[in-house]
Write a protein that holds these residues in place. Sequence first.
Motif, PDB file in Angstrom:
ATOM      1  N   ASN A 236      -8.002  90.295 -41.080  1.00 46.74           N
ATOM      2  CA  ASN A 236      -8.485  91.623 -40.711  1.00 46.74           C
ATOM      3  C   ASN A 236      -9.818  91.527 -39.971  1.00 46.74           C
ATOM      4  O   ASN A 236     -10.872  91.873 -40.495  1.00 46.74           O
ATOM      5  CB  ASN A 236      -8.629  92.481 -41.966  1.00 46.74           C
ATOM      6  N   PRO A 237      -9.760  91.028 -38.743  1.00 47.00           N
ATOM      7  CA  PRO A 237     -11.017  90.790 -38.004  1.00 47.00           C
ATOM      8  C   PRO A 237     -11.844  92.057 -37.794  1.00 47.00           C
ATOM      9  O   PRO A 237     -13.067  91.980 -37.755  1.00 47.00           O
ATOM     10  CB  PRO A 237     -10.552  90.216 -36.669  1.00 47.00           C
ATOM     11  N   LEU A 238     -11.175  93.189 -37.696  1.00 45.70           N
ATOM     12  CA  LEU A 238     -11.939  94.426 -37.498  1.00 45.70           C
ATOM     13  C   LEU A 238     -12.822  94.709 -38.702  1.00 45.70           C
ATOM     14  O   LEU A 238     -13.976  95.112 -38.567  1.00 45.70           O
ATOM     15  CB  LEU A 238     -10.993  95.607 -37.277  1.00 45.70           C
ATOM     16  N   ASN A 287     -15.328  88.062 -30.649  1.00 41.35           N
ATOM     17  CA  ASN A 287     -15.868  89.322 -31.151  1.00 41.35           C
ATOM     18  C   ASN A 287     -16.700  89.104 -32.416  1.00 41.35           C
ATOM     19  O   ASN A 287     -17.753  89.718 -32.595  1.00 41.35           O
ATOM     20  CB  ASN A 287     -14.729  90.295 -31.471  1.00 41.35           C
ATOM     21  N   LEU A 288     -16.216  88.221 -33.278  1.00 43.06           N
ATOM     22  CA  LEU A 288     -16.937  88.001 -34.531  1.00 43.06           C
ATOM     23  C   LEU A 288     -18.244  87.250 -34.275  1.00 43.06           C
ATOM     24  O   LEU A 288     -19.271  87.550 -34.894  1.00 43.06           O
ATOM     25  CB  LEU A 288     -16.056  87.237 -35.530  1.00 43.06           C
ATOM     26  N   GLU A 425      -5.857  99.108 -39.572  1.00 42.01           N
ATOM     27  CA  GLU A 425      -6.423  98.015 -40.362  1.00 42.01           C
ATOM     28  C   GLU A 425      -7.549  98.474 -41.272  1.00 42.01           C
ATOM     29  O   GLU A 425      -7.861  97.846 -42.247  1.00 42.01           O
ATOM     30  CB  GLU A 425      -6.981  96.927 -39.434  1.00 42.01           C
ATOM     31  N   MET A 426      -8.175  99.554 -40.885  1.00 44.16           N
ATOM     32  CA  MET A 426      -9.373  99.975 -41.612  1.00 44.16           C
ATOM     33  C   MET A 426      -9.095 101.085 -42.614  1.00 44.16           C
ATOM     34  O   MET A 426     -10.010 101.614 -43.216  1.00 44.16           O
ATOM     35  CB  MET A 426     -10.428 100.467 -40.622  1.00 44.16           C
ATOM     36  N   GLN A 427      -7.833 101.456 -42.754  1.00 45.56           N
ATOM     37  CA  GLN A 427      -7.567 102.613 -43.605  1.00 45.56           C
ATOM     38  C   GLN A 427      -7.454 102.200 -45.073  1.00 45.56           C
ATOM     39  O   GLN A 427      -6.669 101.327 -45.416  1.00 45.56           O
ATOM     40  CB  GLN A 427      -6.268 103.273 -43.161  1.00 45.56           C
ATOM     41  N   PRO A 428      -8.252 102.824 -45.934  1.00 44.34           N
ATOM     42  CA  PRO A 428      -8.110 102.522 -47.357  1.00 44.34           C
ATOM     43  C   PRO A 428      -6.837 103.160 -47.903  1.00 44.34           C
ATOM     44  O   PRO A 428      -6.559 104.329 -47.643  1.00 44.34           O
ATOM     45  CB  PRO A 428      -9.351 103.166 -47.995  1.00 44.34           C
TER      46      PRO A 428
END
Lengths: 508, 664
Positions: A236-238, A287-288, A425-428
């Motif tokens: 999950n790189p984002l 990006n990281l 990817e970011m959704q809990p």
Amino acid sequence: MAYERASDSGQRRSQEWTLAAETEYRFELDAGTSLAIKLLRGRAEIFGSELVEGKIYLFYEECKAAVFTWQGCTIEISQPSTEYISEETPMSAYANLHVAFEGMRVRALLDAQVTAHPEKATREDLEENRDGPHDAPRVLILGPENSGKTTITKILVNYATRAGQDWCPMLVNVDPGEGASMLPGTLLAAPISTPLQTSTPAHTLGSAATSAPSHISSNALLPLGYWYGHAETKRNPLLMDRLIRNLGGNIWDRWDTDLRGRASGLIVDTPSSFSTSSAANNEHRHNLIKACVDAFRINVILVVGHEKLNVEMQRMYGSRVTVVKIPKSGGVVELDSLYRARVHKYQMHSYMYGERVNPPLGLPSLADASPLTGYIIGGEQSTDLTLAPLSSVINFDDLSIWRIGEETMAPTSALPIGAARVVSEMQPLHIDPSLPGSGLYNAVLAILAPPHPDEVERYDEEILDLTVTGFVVVTALDIPNKRLTILSPNQGSLSGRTAILGSFEWQE
Amino acid sequence: MSLYPQSQAYGQMQNPPMGYPQPVAPPGNYHYPPPPPAQPYHVDPHTFRRDYTAQLAELTVNSRPIIQNLSMIAQDHTHYADVVTQCIEAHIRRVPPWMKLPAFYLLDAISKNVYDPYARHFSTVVVRLFIDTYEQVDPSTRSKMIEMLTTWRNGAPSGKELFGVITQLAIERHIWPDDASRNVAVSSSPKGPRRRINRRQRRRQSSSRSPPGSSGISAPQVLSELEIVLNQKERAFQLNPYDKVAQNQIAILHQLRKLVVQGVSQEELGQILHQMRTTLSQPQSVPPPAAIPPPSAPMPPPHYGRPPFPPGSSNHLSAAAPQVSYPPAFSQQVYQQPKPEQVAVPDVANVSTVPPPPPVENIASIFSALVKAGLVTGSSSSTPTGAGATAREPANRPVNSAETATETDKQYRKAILSAQVKLNSADIIRQRTVLPQFLYDQLPGQCKHCGIRFSDSSIGKQKMQDHMDMHFRQNRKAGQATGRGHSRGWFISVEDWTNDSEVDIKGKGRAGAPRSMKAAAAADAAKVDAELRALYVVVPPGDEAKRLSCPICNERLEPEFMEDDEEWVWKNAVNKDDKIFHATCHAEAALSKTALAVRLRSEVSSRSRSRTPEARRTPPKYDSPSPSRGVKRKAEDDESKTSQPSEQSERTPPMKKVAISPTE
């Protein structure tokens, strides 16, 4: 150079090694063995942390380390699994790096002092400071797998704490497979004021505070960590990107009031995936790295023994960041995934139950040892380093458990043309423990800090920006009665807390 | 009270070596006392004895690390107390006179810090040992031994004689053969209710009887004790040169000494001696012990809290002793009034709410009393009229140490920059050998426990002392904690972490850091509170009888008599817009900024006067820090802000943390 001798007891065989200046004694332990090292004469250090003459240092849990000496020494050791002396070490280069960083620190401190109290600055100070502003060293260490990044991080941090200048460098770990002073799956920052100790791979970069007294503050760290939840950056790189930026923001907040801390700078240990390029992750990787350079305001990038990466970094950041290629140590041990899995077990066990050490055969056991014996375990003299976690049964409702993104996330390119992702990817996602396949059994959960007390200040993804309070493990799942059995590190209540599931499991 | 060398003396010979070689004789040359009966322990006593004797042999100079190390070992091996005792006694008897004092310091440290069972063990041998040693050593060592002896008077955790009254008397009789030390016996006689003497009654007593301690006190004895106190104060002053209180006290002590040298009457000698001892046992005026922490957190009550009566007069006192029970904190206060004229004490209803006066008053008051008695010509410059006020000044860290700190910074900067290492791939791999010089040569002092190094500058030595103290505290904690399980703590919140720089840097016990933040907040609050309480308003002449209440909390303001200024005052009071408020109430109201509190402040206080004072009191909030983890200081402030006006508006009794003196 080495000779064996029978010790007084007759049973134990110990060995004396005499090390010439700037050489090191390297050892690797097998599972279930331990090693005792005693400095008889001279001065020696382990990854930058000095040994005290006459004390017996214990190493265990497949520890792999090296005793280095700048000026020569004699050590007595017992029963290592693999051992040899190396005369070729990159320590001189690391020392030069440290001296260069010290130069940056002293200038940055002068800078900060002159800025903070211009009225107190002497003409000499101003004269010295005229070509400012000077920045503290903020170092990003990059390198492929098994290049010794973590060890270099440790050595550089330790030398800074040994300068006698009250430096308090910030140790940042963005390798989610590492764990540092927390557990694998976290990204964290911890200010270090005394040398990081080496005794077990469970605590390569210090250990977190317990209620027991400790003599070395790096054994009682209060790190600030975010839970990423996976060992691999590609999962999950984002999320990684976001957590790195959160970490950076907090470090700069802290440095607002802490001049000497800011002048001490920071050192970032990175995962090898930052440095190994493959077609699939190249974009994420850059990006990281960029997220790190931005968030921590990196001004030095160290590339460990990797020509191509060095050139790549020079090209991308050479204009604003000093990129330095540094040699790799020949002592680096190739680590396989099975070893990493065992280390993860050691880390979990140590987090919950503390240290479990048996001195090598022939030496008195810890329980019988007097302070005169001088056992040192990871810098501590205390003979009792065990901890007592708490196993408790809670209702499903007591803990609200979440997962970030889908468990298996297909790459966007694999989706049908025109189809949008249902879950980002970011959704809990809330997890219902009563549903089969919740994945909670034996799972390691990160307990998060409470959300903002003011409802108005809350937002949907706040859960992504909450720091870790601690870790618990689900040891039993009783779906009919809606109960979880939870092993938690201490007696603190868990009701009403928020937890995030990752992909780590642990079974005792 | 520290008897151990301060930073200046660290690592140096206490006495000239007088040509003795360093005693590194092999252990085989030592004479061992017969071994004790075998005991079922893992480390056998012979090994322990050999090891301990070997370590003891290193105690050739007055070195704090060695003394601490040895006393830590003793602490860990209380089951070998007899072995430790024998080792130390043998060591003291064996070594040349100039090496005996450090060993006595060790004996002293072990007895005070571990106390049980060591004090018991040492008490059987200490009399002969002390007297024999005393006769062998030179005068300067003697005075140091006397200094140590006086601390033994109240060295036990209970505040009693460290080795028991018989032992103490036996030594003191020998050192001061004129039987002056008998007042020790008086002071250690059963205290119980007799210690709880109402202040007024005590004053009456002091006025009605003859000045105390008038029998058999010799000027040399007074002088020697005076020197001891003076030494302590001067050392404290050196450590903290901006401590005006200490400065004042030193000035006074010098004058007193001059006075005694010139010759004064027995009566005055008694007074001076008594005051001296009172000050000696007022540990607040001495900085925290640099060497070894006090045996228990609360300081033992001063041992000479009562005047040294001639033996015959003690029944007079016990007959007059009232059965009023006062809190212990009050009974520690010493109100010795050598001057009869001041005895006219007003009838104050509630004495116990008076915050205890700063300890400095003890010296200041005797001096001012002597000035009035015409014994001393008080020069205005040194008369400590402001002594009480200066006691409130925070003991700032000496400015000059900050200056030397920047100086050290500068030296280090020059040295580091002169290495000229460039940050590029080519220069990094050049062979240099600069680092060992920074790692080792410039930091010669190494901690023998964890290997951390310190420079040999005065700052470095101070840091090393702090560091050794940290080890000692942690060891002590480890010793106390055996049997209790430990556990991994929770990590701290972002707010704590970003504001936490101080806690993490100083190398203190990290384990309690979230709590220590709270403790720091509590200490801050307590300090602010103490400062507020020290404020006072002088009662206008004729208003002493006037009933006055604080408009905010409605509690009565009680007038009190300030001895220093000889005026009637309202303590913990401020005068704002011609109205008298409790200083604490006013500060809190100012903090709360709620309209209601503002209105209350501007309201005429007549309404409040009719209200009945509320007797119910809640303890100050900082006395009971909330054990829950996440509660932050800010949150507590919020709580107090919000809770206060609601209480006021409901006209409930003031559930406030005001008007409560720490003596309750």
